[in-house]
Design an enzyme around this catalytic site. Structure first.
Site, PDB file in Angstrom:
ATOM      1  N   TYR A 148       1.349   7.938 -58.900  1.00 46.52           N
ATOM      2  CA  TYR A 148       1.443   6.599 -58.321  1.00 46.52           C
ATOM      3  C   TYR A 148       2.701   6.520 -57.454  1.00 46.52           C
ATOM      4  CZ  TYR A 148       4.822   5.709 -62.080  1.00 46.52           C
ATOM      5  OH  TYR A 148       5.901   5.774 -62.935  1.00 46.52           O
ATOM      6  N   CYS A 149       2.636   5.786 -56.352  1.00 47.86           N
ATOM      7  CA  CYS A 149       3.763   5.566 -55.447  1.00 47.86           C
ATOM      8  C   CYS A 149       4.507   6.875 -55.172  1.00 47.86           C
ATOM      9  CB  CYS A 149       4.721   4.519 -56.024  1.00 47.86           C
ATOM     10  SG  CYS A 149       5.853   3.800 -54.789  1.00 47.86           S
ATOM     11  N   ASP A 150       3.763   7.899 -54.780  1.00 49.38           N
ATOM     12  CA  ASP A 150       4.341   9.230 -54.602  1.00 49.38           C
ATOM     13  C   ASP A 150       5.318   9.247 -53.429  1.00 49.38           C
ATOM     14  OD1 ASP A 150       4.765  11.919 -55.073  1.00 49.38           O
ATOM     15  OD2 ASP A 150       3.056  12.564 -53.868  1.00 49.38           O
TER      16      ASP A 150
END
Length: 267
Positions: A148-150
């Protein structure tokens, strides 16, 4: 990436605070911006805030994530499912919100003309990496595909994302005499002991409702408790991080004021 040494961005004085606005989840998130404006205006010192979300499960997203009619519908649907959406001022994509997350926010005035976002990300991440070492864990920064939210400044342990980061710059470089004095807000979300699989399922549903091509994999992320292999909740993590940061920054030659008494305040 830029070569600016993050230590050159450190102020002469630093305040460490533990404020938590438990009565309002959204105001608790936006409190960073209020502190940062005071820092920019010179009414308070550069500030680090260590804080937990108000005890409401949800997702924190950027304004871009909810743009348009699909975003509005996605917010309504997620609220009906028990995953309300909260909008932050920094960029990036969705991250979990709730008592199992610990937040580390850095709010500095804009005073360094040649400063880079990379340098501020290193300033944000290095104390966390060193804290993890203090806890007996080896950590590094880098992308974690499928997380997530890399981003390039994830903090990861054993190849799994533990910390997501974001950053916002506001105002200008003219200093406190300017009509719009500037600040840099750099923010880290640390997964402590939440149900990461459930949270990632909610993130994927949210983006499905918005029509975005996002597919987050639960195996790409973990929590600090899982990596430590012992019970460790967000209250313990908050106390531990604050107790670590005060001597950590003092050793850099900074005058540190620390509100340690607030670290034990229950949510």
């Amino acid at each position: 990436m830029g070569n600016t040494d993050w230590r050159t961005l450190l102020p002469m004085e630093l305040e460490i605070v533990a404020d938590e606005l438990v009565e309002s989840p959204l105001n608790n998130i936006l409190h960073d911006d209020e502190i940062a404006k005071q820092v920019a205006q010179g009414t308070r010192a550069a500030t680090v805030r260590v804080w937990r979300h108000a005890p409401v499960q949800g997702l924190v997203v950027s304004r871009r994530d909810i743009a348009g009619a699909n975003g509005e519908r996605a917010m309504a649907t997620m609220a009906d499912e028990g995953w309300p959406i909260f909008v932050r001022s920094t960029g990036g994509t969705a991250v979990p919100h709730g008592i199992g997350m610990l937040n580390f926010s850095v709010m500095f005035p804009r005073q360094h003309e040649k400063a880079t976002t990379d340098a501020y990300y290193r300033l944000l991440c290095q104390p966390l990496i060193d804290w993890f070492v203090h806890l007996g864990l080896a950590a590094t920064t880098g992308e974690v595909p499928g997380s997530y939210c890399d981003g390039g400044y994830n903090v990861q342990i054993d190849g799994k994302k533990i910390v997501g980061t974001a950053q916002a710059w506001r105002g200008g470089l003219a200093g406190t005499t300017s009509r719009h004095p500037g600040y840099v807000l750099a923010h880290a979300c640390i997964a402590i002991d939440l149900d990461i699989t459930e949270a990632i399922s909610a993130i994927n549903r949210f983006y499905g409702y918005t029509g975005a091509a996002v597919d987050v994999q639960p195996e790409a992320a973990s929590t600090l408790q899982e990596r430590m292999r012992r019970p460790f909740d967000s209250a313990q993590a908050k106390r531990s991080l604050i107790e670590f940061l005060e001597p950590y920054f003092t050793a850099q030659g900074i005058i540190v004021r620390c509100q340690t008494a607030l670290a034990d305040r229950p949510l």
